[in-house]
Design a protein around this motif. Structure first.
Motif, short mmCIF file in Angstrom:
data_model
loop_
_atom_site.label_atom_id
_atom_site.label_comp_id
_atom_site.label_asym_id
_atom_site.label_seq_id
_atom_site.Cartn_x
_atom_site.Cartn_y
_atom_site.Cartn_z
N CYS A 112 -40.98 74.25 -9.67
CA CYS A 112 -42.23 74.97 -9.42
C CYS A 112 -42.68 74.76 -7.97
CB CYS A 112 -43.32 74.50 -10.39
SG CYS A 112 -44.94 75.27 -10.11
N ASN B 294 -44.53 79.83 -7.63
CA ASN B 294 -43.19 80.39 -7.81
C ASN B 294 -42.34 79.45 -8.65
OD1 ASN B 294 -43.82 82.55 -6.00
ND2 ASN B 294 -43.44 81.18 -4.28
N TYR C 266 -41.92 89.09 -11.22
CA TYR C 266 -40.62 88.49 -10.90
C TYR C 266 -40.04 89.06 -9.61
CZ TYR C 266 -40.57 86.72 -15.70
OH TYR C 266 -40.89 86.07 -16.86
N ILE D 257 -37.15 84.47 -9.81
CA ILE D 257 -38.36 83.67 -9.64
C ILE D 257 -39.51 84.32 -10.38
CG2 ILE D 257 -39.97 82.66 -7.98
CD1 ILE D 257 -37.12 81.59 -7.71
N LYS D 258 -40.18 83.52 -11.21
CA LYS D 258 -41.39 83.98 -11.89
C LYS D 258 -42.58 83.56 -11.05
CE LYS D 258 -43.90 83.51 -16.28
NZ LYS D 258 -43.92 82.87 -17.61
N SER D 259 -43.45 84.50 -10.71
CA SER D 259 -44.49 84.21 -9.73
C SER D 259 -45.86 84.68 -10.18
CB SER D 259 -44.12 84.88 -8.39
OG SER D 259 -45.01 84.50 -7.37
N SER D 260 -46.89 83.97 -9.69
CA SER D 260 -48.28 84.38 -9.90
C SER D 260 -49.05 84.14 -8.60
CB SER D 260 -48.93 83.57 -11.04
OG SER D 260 -48.29 83.82 -12.27
N THR D 261 -49.98 85.04 -8.27
CA THR D 261 -50.73 84.93 -7.03
C THR D 261 -52.21 85.12 -7.29
OG1 THR D 261 -48.90 85.72 -5.66
CG2 THR D 261 -51.10 85.93 -4.73
N THR E 144 -37.98 78.58 -2.86
CA THR E 144 -37.74 79.84 -2.15
C THR E 144 -37.53 79.63 -0.66
OG1 THR E 144 -40.07 80.32 -1.61
CG2 THR E 144 -39.26 81.05 -3.77
N CYS F 22 -50.10 80.89 -4.29
CA CYS F 22 -48.95 81.48 -4.98
C CYS F 22 -48.15 80.40 -5.71
CB CYS F 22 -48.04 82.18 -3.98
SG CYS F 22 -48.84 83.53 -3.12
N HIS G 194 -44.79 89.18 -0.87
CA HIS G 194 -45.00 90.04 -2.04
C HIS G 194 -46.46 90.40 -2.29
CE1 HIS G 194 -40.83 89.10 -2.97
NE2 HIS G 194 -41.13 87.83 -2.81
#
Length: 225
Positions: free
Chosen positions: A26, A109, A79, A88-92, A49, A107, A59
Protein backbone atom coordinates in the motif's frame (compact mmCIF):
# COMPACT_ATOMS: atom_id res chain seq x y z
CA UNK A 1 13.88 21.50 -1.79
CA UNK A 2 10.07 21.57 -1.48
CA UNK A 3 8.30 23.41 1.35
CA UNK A 4 5.14 21.66 2.46
CA UNK A 5 1.98 23.61 3.25
CA UNK A 6 0.87 23.41 6.90
CA UNK A 7 -2.47 21.86 5.90
CA UNK A 8 -0.71 19.09 3.98
CA UNK A 9 1.59 18.38 6.92
CA UNK A 10 -1.48 17.30 8.90
CA UNK A 11 -2.01 14.50 6.35
CA UNK A 12 1.42 12.93 6.93
CA UNK A 13 0.31 10.92 10.03
CA UNK A 14 -2.79 9.84 8.08
CA UNK A 15 -0.61 8.66 5.19
CA UNK A 16 1.66 6.78 7.60
CA UNK A 17 -1.13 5.04 9.50
CA UNK A 18 -2.86 3.95 6.25
CA UNK A 19 0.41 2.50 4.92
CA UNK A 20 1.20 0.74 8.20
CA UNK A 21 -2.33 -0.68 8.40
CA UNK A 22 -2.33 -2.20 4.92
CA UNK A 23 1.36 -3.07 4.63
CA UNK A 24 4.12 -2.87 2.05
CA UNK A 25 1.78 -3.25 -0.94
CA UNK A 26 0.00 0.00 0.00
CA UNK A 27 1.51 3.28 -1.20
CA UNK A 28 0.21 6.64 0.03
CA UNK A 29 1.03 9.90 -1.78
CA UNK A 30 0.32 13.48 -0.72
CA UNK A 31 0.05 16.07 -3.53
CA UNK A 32 0.28 19.87 -3.37
CA UNK A 33 -1.90 20.94 -6.30
CA UNK A 34 -0.84 24.58 -5.96
CA UNK A 35 2.32 23.44 -7.76
CA UNK A 36 0.86 21.00 -10.36
CA UNK A 37 4.11 20.34 -12.23
CA UNK A 38 5.80 19.20 -8.99
CA UNK A 39 2.77 18.17 -6.94
CA UNK A 40 4.17 15.14 -5.07
CA UNK A 41 5.35 16.33 -1.63
CA UNK A 42 5.24 13.13 0.45
CA UNK A 43 5.23 9.38 -0.17
CA UNK A 44 5.08 6.19 1.88
CA UNK A 45 5.97 2.79 0.32
CA UNK A 46 6.74 4.50 -2.98
CA UNK A 47 8.19 1.24 -4.37
CA UNK A 48 4.59 0.39 -5.38
CA UNK A 49 4.46 2.86 -8.29
CA UNK A 50 7.81 4.62 -7.96
CA UNK A 51 6.28 8.00 -7.12
CA UNK A 52 8.92 10.53 -6.02
CA UNK A 53 8.78 13.92 -4.35
CA UNK A 54 8.86 16.59 -7.04
CA UNK A 55 6.94 14.61 -9.67
CA UNK A 56 3.51 15.67 -10.97
CA UNK A 57 0.09 14.02 -10.69
CA UNK A 58 -0.99 11.36 -13.21
CA UNK A 59 -4.60 10.24 -12.77
CA UNK A 60 -6.23 13.26 -11.11
CA UNK A 61 -8.32 14.30 -14.11
CA UNK A 62 -8.92 11.11 -16.09
CA UNK A 63 -9.61 8.73 -13.17
CA UNK A 64 -10.87 11.14 -10.49
CA UNK A 65 -12.52 14.36 -11.72
CA UNK A 66 -14.04 12.72 -14.81
CA UNK A 67 -14.89 9.44 -13.08
CA UNK A 68 -18.46 8.22 -12.70
CA UNK A 69 -17.59 7.52 -9.06
CA UNK A 70 -16.31 11.03 -8.22
CA UNK A 71 -18.44 12.43 -5.40
CA UNK A 72 -17.90 14.37 -2.16
CA UNK A 73 -14.37 15.26 -3.31
CA UNK A 74 -13.15 11.67 -3.68
CA UNK A 75 -13.04 8.78 -6.13
CA UNK A 76 -12.53 5.31 -4.64
CA UNK A 77 -11.41 1.98 -6.07
CA UNK A 78 -10.36 2.82 -9.62
CA UNK A 79 -7.63 0.81 -11.34
CA UNK A 80 -4.59 1.54 -13.47
CA UNK A 81 -1.60 -0.48 -14.67
CA UNK A 82 2.07 0.20 -14.00
CA UNK A 83 4.60 0.10 -16.84
CA UNK A 84 5.56 -3.45 -15.81
CA UNK A 85 1.93 -4.61 -16.02
CA UNK A 86 0.90 -4.69 -12.34
CA UNK A 87 -2.69 -3.75 -11.56
CA UNK A 88 -3.03 -0.96 -8.98
CA UNK A 89 -6.21 -0.31 -7.03
CA UNK A 90 -6.38 3.39 -6.20
CA UNK A 91 -8.44 5.96 -4.31
CA UNK A 92 -7.99 9.75 -4.27
CA UNK A 93 -9.32 12.35 -1.84
CA UNK A 94 -9.11 16.07 -2.64
CA UNK A 95 -7.81 18.38 0.11
CA UNK A 96 -9.19 21.90 0.53
CA UNK A 97 -7.76 24.96 2.27
CA UNK A 98 -9.49 27.33 4.71
CA UNK A 99 -11.19 29.06 1.79
CA UNK A 100 -12.59 25.74 0.54
CA UNK A 101 -10.37 25.79 -2.56
CA UNK A 102 -8.75 22.54 -3.71
CA UNK A 103 -5.06 22.72 -2.80
CA UNK A 104 -3.97 19.09 -2.51
CA UNK A 105 -4.84 15.41 -2.74
CA UNK A 106 -4.28 12.21 -0.75
CA UNK A 107 -3.83 9.14 -2.99
CA UNK A 108 -3.83 5.49 -1.88
CA UNK A 109 -2.35 2.95 -4.33
CA UNK A 110 -2.56 -0.78 -3.57
CA UNK A 111 -0.57 -3.32 -5.61
CA UNK A 112 -3.04 -6.15 -6.28
CA UNK A 113 -0.41 -8.63 -7.51
CA UNK A 114 -0.38 -10.77 -4.34
CA UNK A 115 -4.18 -10.67 -4.08
CA UNK A 116 -4.55 -11.71 -7.74
CA UNK A 117 -2.06 -14.57 -7.33
CA UNK A 118 -4.01 -15.89 -4.35
CA UNK A 119 -7.32 -15.55 -6.19
CA UNK A 120 -5.85 -17.44 -9.15
CA UNK A 121 -4.64 -20.19 -6.83
CA UNK A 122 -8.03 -20.43 -5.09
CA UNK A 123 -9.87 -20.43 -8.42
CA UNK A 124 -8.07 -23.65 -9.34
CA UNK A 125 -9.69 -25.31 -6.35
CA UNK A 126 -13.28 -24.47 -7.33
CA UNK A 127 -15.32 -24.50 -10.59
CA UNK A 128 -14.19 -21.77 -12.97
CA UNK A 129 -16.24 -18.58 -12.76
CA UNK A 130 -14.18 -15.78 -14.30
CA UNK A 131 -14.76 -12.45 -12.63
CA UNK A 132 -14.00 -9.41 -14.80
CA UNK A 133 -13.69 -5.80 -13.87
CA UNK A 134 -16.99 -4.00 -14.56
CA UNK A 135 -17.04 -1.99 -17.76
CA UNK A 136 -16.70 1.73 -17.09
CA UNK A 137 -20.02 3.59 -17.15
CA UNK A 138 -19.96 6.86 -19.11
CA UNK A 139 -20.20 9.76 -16.70
CA UNK A 140 -23.60 11.45 -16.84
CA UNK A 141 -23.27 15.21 -16.99
CA UNK A 142 -24.77 17.07 -14.06
CA UNK A 143 -24.68 20.86 -14.39
CA UNK A 144 -23.77 21.63 -10.77
CA UNK A 145 -21.21 18.83 -10.68
CA UNK A 146 -19.64 19.94 -13.98
CA UNK A 147 -19.38 23.48 -12.62
CA UNK A 148 -17.61 22.04 -9.58
CA UNK A 149 -15.16 20.14 -11.80
CA UNK A 150 -14.56 23.17 -14.04
CA UNK A 151 -13.81 25.25 -10.94
CA UNK A 152 -11.11 22.75 -9.90
CA UNK A 153 -9.75 22.68 -13.47
CA UNK A 154 -9.62 26.49 -13.59
CA UNK A 155 -7.64 26.56 -10.35
CA UNK A 156 -5.20 23.99 -11.75
CA UNK A 157 -4.76 26.04 -14.91
CA UNK A 158 -4.09 29.17 -12.85
CA UNK A 159 -1.41 27.34 -10.86
CA UNK A 160 0.20 25.78 -13.96
CA UNK A 161 0.47 29.15 -15.72
CA UNK A 162 1.50 30.96 -12.53
CA UNK A 163 1.82 34.70 -12.12
CA UNK A 164 4.68 35.42 -14.52
CA UNK A 165 3.86 38.49 -16.70
CA UNK A 166 2.39 37.29 -20.00
CA UNK A 167 4.55 39.65 -22.01
CA UNK A 168 7.63 37.87 -20.65
CA UNK A 169 6.42 34.39 -21.58
CA UNK A 170 8.24 32.97 -24.60
CA UNK A 171 6.42 30.83 -27.16
CA UNK A 172 8.26 27.69 -26.04
CA UNK A 173 7.18 28.34 -22.43
CA UNK A 174 3.54 28.59 -23.50
CA UNK A 175 3.87 25.42 -25.57
CA UNK A 176 5.41 23.58 -22.58
CA UNK A 177 2.52 24.65 -20.31
CA UNK A 178 0.00 23.43 -22.89
CA UNK A 179 1.97 20.19 -23.36
CA UNK A 180 1.75 19.53 -19.60
CA UNK A 181 -2.01 20.23 -19.58
CA UNK A 182 -2.58 18.01 -22.64
CA UNK A 183 -0.54 15.20 -21.08
CA UNK A 184 -2.48 15.39 -17.80
CA UNK A 185 -5.91 15.45 -19.48
CA UNK A 186 -6.85 19.03 -18.61
CA UNK A 187 -8.38 19.59 -22.05
CA UNK A 188 -10.78 16.67 -21.55
CA UNK A 189 -12.81 19.03 -19.36
CA UNK A 190 -15.20 21.25 -21.29
CA UNK A 191 -14.30 24.93 -21.40
CA UNK A 192 -10.63 24.57 -20.53
CA UNK A 193 -9.43 25.56 -24.03
CA UNK A 194 -11.22 28.90 -23.62
CA UNK A 195 -9.79 29.36 -20.13
CA UNK A 196 -6.21 28.71 -21.27
CA UNK A 197 -6.57 31.00 -24.29
CA UNK A 198 -7.86 33.76 -22.03
CA UNK A 199 -5.13 33.27 -19.41
CA UNK A 200 -2.31 33.22 -21.99
CA UNK A 201 -3.87 36.06 -23.99
CA UNK A 202 -3.87 34.00 -27.20
CA UNK A 203 -6.66 32.77 -29.44
CA UNK A 204 -8.36 29.38 -29.18
CA UNK A 205 -7.01 28.64 -32.66
CA UNK A 206 -3.48 29.17 -31.36
CA UNK A 207 -4.11 26.81 -28.43
CA UNK A 208 -5.39 24.15 -30.85
CA UNK A 209 -2.36 24.66 -33.12
CA UNK A 210 -0.02 24.21 -30.15
CA UNK A 211 -1.83 20.98 -29.19
CA UNK A 212 -1.53 19.67 -32.77
CA UNK A 213 2.16 20.60 -32.77
CA UNK A 214 2.67 18.72 -29.49
CA UNK A 215 0.80 15.65 -30.75
CA UNK A 216 2.83 15.74 -33.97
CA UNK A 217 6.12 15.74 -32.08
CA UNK A 218 4.86 12.95 -29.81
CA UNK A 219 3.89 10.79 -32.82
CA UNK A 220 7.25 11.37 -34.46
CA UNK A 221 9.17 10.38 -31.33
CA UNK A 222 7.13 7.17 -30.96
CA UNK A 223 8.18 6.08 -34.46
CA UNK A 224 11.88 6.38 -33.61
CA UNK A 225 13.39 2.95 -32.85
Amino acid sequence: MFTMHKILETYIPIAEVIAKTFGQDCEVVVHDLTVPQNSVVYTVNNHVTGRKVGQSFDHLITEVLLSQNFTNDFSANYYFQTEDGRMIKSSTLLIRDQEKKVMGALCINVDTTAITENINWLSKMIPANPNQFPKPVPKQENLSEMEHIREIADELIDKIIGDKPLEKLRRDEKVEMIRFMEEKGVFLIRGTIDKVAEKLNISKVTVYSYIEEIKGKSSSSEKVV
